[in-house]
Design a protein around this motif. Structure first.
Motif, PDB file in Angstrom:
ATOM      1  N   VAL A   1       0.882  -1.173   0.000  1.00 18.00           N
ATOM      2  CA  VAL A   1       0.000   0.000   0.000  1.00 18.00           C
ATOM      3  C   VAL A   1       0.917   1.220   0.000  1.00 18.00           C
ATOM      4  O   VAL A   1       1.647   1.454   0.964  1.00 18.00           O
ATOM      5  CB  VAL A   1      -0.928   0.012   1.217  1.00 18.00           C
ATOM      6  CG1 VAL A   1      -1.802   1.260   1.207  1.00 18.00           C
ATOM      7  CG2 VAL A   1      -1.788  -1.236   1.244  1.00 18.00           C
ATOM      8  N   SER A   2       0.913   2.001  -1.064  1.00 18.71           N
ATOM      9  CA  SER A   2       1.944   3.017  -1.238  1.00 18.71           C
ATOM     10  C   SER A   2       1.652   4.354  -0.562  1.00 18.71           C
ATOM     11  O   SER A   2       2.573   5.017  -0.078  1.00 18.71           O
ATOM     12  CB  SER A   2       2.200   3.247  -2.730  1.00 18.71           C
ATOM     13  OG  SER A   2       1.010   3.628  -3.399  1.00 18.71           O
ATOM     14  N   ASN A   3       0.389   4.800  -0.503  1.00 20.57           N
ATOM     15  CA  ASN A   3       0.076   6.130   0.028  1.00 20.57           C
ATOM     16  C   ASN A   3      -0.570   6.098   1.408  1.00 20.57           C
ATOM     17  O   ASN A   3      -0.256   6.911   2.272  1.00 20.57           O
ATOM     18  CB  ASN A   3      -0.845   6.882  -0.935  1.00 20.57           C
ATOM     19  CG  ASN A   3      -0.136   7.257  -2.218  1.00 20.57           C
ATOM     20  OD1 ASN A   3       1.024   7.632  -2.203  1.00 20.57           O
ATOM     21  ND2 ASN A   3      -0.826   7.149  -3.333  1.00 20.57           N
ATOM     22  N   GLY A   4      -1.511   5.193   1.613  1.00 19.49           N
ATOM     23  CA  GLY A   4      -2.212   5.090   2.886  1.00 19.49           C
ATOM     24  C   GLY A   4      -3.387   4.154   2.722  1.00 19.49           C
ATOM     25  O   GLY A   4      -3.975   4.067   1.639  1.00 19.49           O
ATOM     26  N   VAL A   5      -3.737   3.443   3.778  1.00 17.02           N
ATOM     27  CA  VAL A   5      -4.847   2.499   3.689  1.00 17.02           C
ATOM     28  C   VAL A   5      -6.145   3.214   3.336  1.00 17.02           C
ATOM     29  O   VAL A   5      -6.934   2.747   2.518  1.00 17.02           O
ATOM     30  CB  VAL A   5      -4.995   1.719   5.010  1.00 17.02           C
ATOM     31  CG1 VAL A   5      -6.255   0.868   4.987  1.00 17.02           C
ATOM     32  CG2 VAL A   5      -3.781   0.836   5.244  1.00 17.02           C
ATOM     33  N   LEU A   6      -6.376   4.380   3.925  1.00 15.37           N
ATOM     34  CA  LEU A   6      -7.611   5.130   3.741  1.00 15.37           C
ATOM     35  C   LEU A   6      -7.326   6.467   3.055  1.00 15.37           C
ATOM     36  O   LEU A   6      -6.474   7.244   3.520  1.00 15.37           O
ATOM     37  CB  LEU A   6      -8.272   5.388   5.097  1.00 15.37           C
ATOM     38  CG  LEU A   6      -9.556   6.218   5.117  1.00 15.37           C
ATOM     39  CD1 LEU A   6     -10.698   5.466   4.435  1.00 15.37           C
ATOM     40  CD2 LEU A   6      -9.942   6.574   6.551  1.00 15.37           C
ATOM     41  N   LYS A   7      -8.029   6.743   1.971  1.00 17.60           N
ATOM     42  CA  LYS A   7      -7.924   8.030   1.279  1.00 17.60           C
ATOM     43  C   LYS A   7      -9.234   8.785   1.495  1.00 17.60           C
ATOM     44  O   LYS A   7     -10.298   8.306   1.127  1.00 17.60           O
ATOM     45  CB  LYS A   7      -7.690   7.831  -0.221  1.00 17.60           C
ATOM     46  CG  LYS A   7      -7.547   9.127  -1.014  1.00 17.60           C
ATOM     47  CD  LYS A   7      -7.240   8.800  -2.479  1.00 17.60           C
ATOM     48  CE  LYS A   7      -6.950  10.069  -3.282  1.00 17.60           C
ATOM     49  NZ  LYS A   7      -8.167  10.861  -3.534  1.00 17.60           N
ATOM     50  N   VAL A   8      -9.150   9.958   2.096  1.00 20.71           N
ATOM     51  CA  VAL A   8     -10.318  10.791   2.357  1.00 20.71           C
ATOM     52  C   VAL A   8     -10.113  12.104   1.624  1.00 20.71           C
ATOM     53  O   VAL A   8      -9.239  12.900   1.999  1.00 20.71           O
ATOM     54  CB  VAL A   8     -10.517  11.051   3.865  1.00 20.71           C
ATOM     55  CG1 VAL A   8     -11.788  11.862   4.097  1.00 20.71           C
ATOM     56  CG2 VAL A   8     -10.582   9.732   4.623  1.00 20.71           C
TER      57      VAL A   8
ATOM     58  N   TYR B   1      -4.552  11.159   3.180  1.00 18.46           N
ATOM     59  CA  TYR B   1      -4.385   9.738   3.450  1.00 18.46           C
ATOM     60  C   TYR B   1      -4.265   9.500   4.951  1.00 18.46           C
ATOM     61  O   TYR B   1      -3.670  10.301   5.680  1.00 18.46           O
ATOM     62  CB  TYR B   1      -3.125   9.203   2.747  1.00 18.46           C
ATOM     63  CG  TYR B   1      -3.188   9.348   1.253  1.00 18.46           C
ATOM     64  CD1 TYR B   1      -3.814   8.381   0.469  1.00 18.46           C
ATOM     65  CD2 TYR B   1      -2.640  10.453   0.617  1.00 18.46           C
ATOM     66  CE1 TYR B   1      -3.895   8.523  -0.910  1.00 18.46           C
ATOM     67  CE2 TYR B   1      -2.700  10.606  -0.752  1.00 18.46           C
ATOM     68  CZ  TYR B   1      -3.337   9.628  -1.512  1.00 18.46           C
ATOM     69  OH  TYR B   1      -3.422   9.775  -2.879  1.00 18.46           O
ATOM     70  N   TYR B   2      -4.830   8.386   5.411  1.00 15.85           N
ATOM     71  CA  TYR B   2      -4.825   8.034   6.822  1.00 15.85           C
ATOM     72  C   TYR B   2      -4.547   6.543   6.969  1.00 15.85           C
ATOM     73  O   TYR B   2      -4.670   5.774   6.027  1.00 15.85           O
ATOM     74  CB  TYR B   2      -6.169   8.363   7.469  1.00 15.85           C
ATOM     75  CG  TYR B   2      -6.547   9.827   7.356  1.00 15.85           C
ATOM     76  CD1 TYR B   2      -6.143  10.745   8.321  1.00 15.85           C
ATOM     77  CD2 TYR B   2      -7.291  10.282   6.277  1.00 15.85           C
ATOM     78  CE1 TYR B   2      -6.476  12.086   8.213  1.00 15.85           C
ATOM     79  CE2 TYR B   2      -7.620  11.622   6.166  1.00 15.85           C
ATOM     80  CZ  TYR B   2      -7.213  12.523   7.127  1.00 15.85           C
ATOM     81  OH  TYR B   2      -7.541  13.841   7.015  1.00 15.85           O
ATOM     82  N   GLY B   3      -4.172   6.166   8.178  1.00 12.86           N
ATOM     83  CA  GLY B   3      -3.995   4.750   8.484  1.00 12.86           C
ATOM     84  C   GLY B   3      -2.641   4.191   8.167  1.00 12.86           C
ATOM     85  O   GLY B   3      -2.378   3.020   8.445  1.00 12.86           O
ATOM     86  N   GLY B   4      -1.749   5.008   7.584  1.00 13.08           N
ATOM     87  CA  GLY B   4      -0.420   4.515   7.266  1.00 13.08           C
ATOM     88  C   GLY B   4      -0.411   3.520   6.127  1.00 13.08           C
ATOM     89  O   GLY B   4      -1.427   3.261   5.481  1.00 13.08           O
ATOM     90  N   THR B   5       0.744   2.944   5.896  1.00 11.53           N
ATOM     91  CA  THR B   5       0.893   1.972   4.804  1.00 11.53           C
ATOM     92  C   THR B   5       1.084   0.547   5.313  1.00 11.53           C
ATOM     93  O   THR B   5       1.312  -0.365   4.533  1.00 11.53           O
ATOM     94  CB  THR B   5       2.080   2.358   3.912  1.00 11.53           C
ATOM     95  OG1 THR B   5       3.279   2.416   4.717  1.00 11.53           O
ATOM     96  CG2 THR B   5       1.847   3.707   3.250  1.00 11.53           C
ATOM     97  N   ASN B   6       0.966   0.370   6.619  1.00 11.38           N
ATOM     98  CA  ASN B   6       1.051  -0.963   7.210  1.00 11.38           C
ATOM     99  C   ASN B   6      -0.365  -1.441   7.528  1.00 11.38           C
ATOM    100  O   ASN B   6      -0.963  -0.989   8.508  1.00 11.38           O
ATOM    101  CB  ASN B   6       1.898  -0.937   8.476  1.00 11.38           C
ATOM    102  CG  ASN B   6       2.016  -2.314   9.123  1.00 11.38           C
ATOM    103  OD1 ASN B   6       1.475  -3.296   8.623  1.00 11.38           O
ATOM    104  ND2 ASN B   6       2.728  -2.380  10.234  1.00 11.38           N
ATOM    105  N   PRO B   7      -0.928  -2.330   6.739  1.00  9.51           N
ATOM    106  CA  PRO B   7      -2.322  -2.743   6.952  1.00  9.51           C
ATOM    107  C   PRO B   7      -2.589  -3.299   8.342  1.00  9.51           C
ATOM    108  O   PRO B   7      -3.687  -3.143   8.869  1.00  9.51           O
ATOM    109  CB  PRO B   7      -2.525  -3.817   5.877  1.00  9.51           C
ATOM    110  CG  PRO B   7      -1.543  -3.472   4.805  1.00  9.51           C
ATOM    111  CD  PRO B   7      -0.338  -2.962   5.538  1.00  9.51           C
TER     112      PRO B   7
END
Length: 279
Positions: free
Chosen positions: A241-248, A252-258
């Motif tokens: 996941v390159s930018n962030g788990v959540l795109k609002v 981007y939020y949630g980081g790139t570590n699922p």
């Protein structure tokens, strides 16, 4: 040659519609496989099968455009239950099923339940546009776009999108519980919601080696603070996941570590996160 059931299926639907509401009753589809080209539905159309493993429609070779659609007739109180559609990857199809996207909405109090739409790599599996609809126990598989449900006050439960390349599930104006996406193609978006949608109990399963810019997108261009995403479980390993788990919006939020996102709760434009603990 291969049987063509198009005329018989359409005649049954036409007869039920001509009889008026409550007159001719529902169209019943016995167990079996029925080959057909384009089919047109109407307001109050009711089609009931024996189950999505037993009452199957198979797309006639050479069918193009929208396979099943209301084609502008309107689809108020449409009811479909216990059916499956196999599109056989017909190259000319744009939709396996489309109701209410031609200017006349899907309508109020529709019910779609126990359905399976599959196998059209360059088309929508299911697209519905309307209000106060009920969507239960639906699977879309092996399509370019999985399930897109638009409108206001729609209730969604147990919606599955598997192997849908570009967008798995796309919701607007929905309250949804129980969403599952699996093996969305690299670069695709497993789940996309509009800013007036609330989702709970989400599972996203991503294949090893796949790359996504983000996994869940919230479009806030119209509504900024009427959405929530709760209890997300991210399965699989070895994907990026390159930018962030959540795109609002553009953020981007949630980081790139699922792993650190699993179980989170995000709500409103500020996307405030709080931990969820299980015993």
């Amino acid at each position: 040659g291969v049987a063509d059931d198009t005329a018989a299926i359409q005649a049954a639907i036409d007869y039920a519609y001509a009889g008026g509401v409550g007159a001719a009753g529902a169209v019943y589809v016995p167990a079996g496989t029925y080959i057909c080209g384009q089919i047109t539905t109407y307001p109050y159309t009711t089609i009931i099968g024996t189950g999505r493993q037993t009452s199957n429609f198979k797309c006639k070779s050479g069918t193009t455009g929208k396979w099943w659609s209301d084609r502008g007739n309107g689809a108020q109180k449409l009811m479909l239950s216990g059916l499956a559609w196999y599109a056989n990857n017909e190259a000319g199809l744009t939709h396996i099923a489309e109701f209410g996207d031609t200017g006349v909405q899907y309508g109020t109090e529709g019910l779609l339940q126990g359905l399976w739409f599959r196998d059209c790599y360059n088309a929508y599996g299911l697209l519905c546009n309307g209000n106060v609809g009920i969507f239960n126990d639906i699977t879309v598989q092996n399509c370019q776009y999985g399930a897109k449900i638009l409108g206001n006050g729609n209730q969604v439960q147990n919606l599955f999108a598997m192997q849908c390349d570009t967008i798995g599930i796309d919701l607007s104006g929905c309250f949804a519980r129980g969403l599952h996406t699996e093996a969305t193609l690299s670069g695709g978006i497993p789940i996309r919601i509009n800013g007036d949608t609330n989702v709970k109990d989400v599972t996203i399963s991503t294949a090893t080696g796949f790359t996504h810019s983000w996994l869940i997108e919230v479009d806030t261009s119209v509504y900024t603070n009427e959405w929530s995403v709760e209890n997300v479980i991210l399965l699989g390993s070895g994907y990026t996941v390159s930018n962030g788990v959540l795109k609002v919006g553009a953020n981007y939020y949630g980081g790139t570590n699922p792993a650190t996102f699993t179980g989170s709760f995000y709500t409103g434009y500020m996307a405030l996160s709080q931990e969820r603990f299980e015993i």
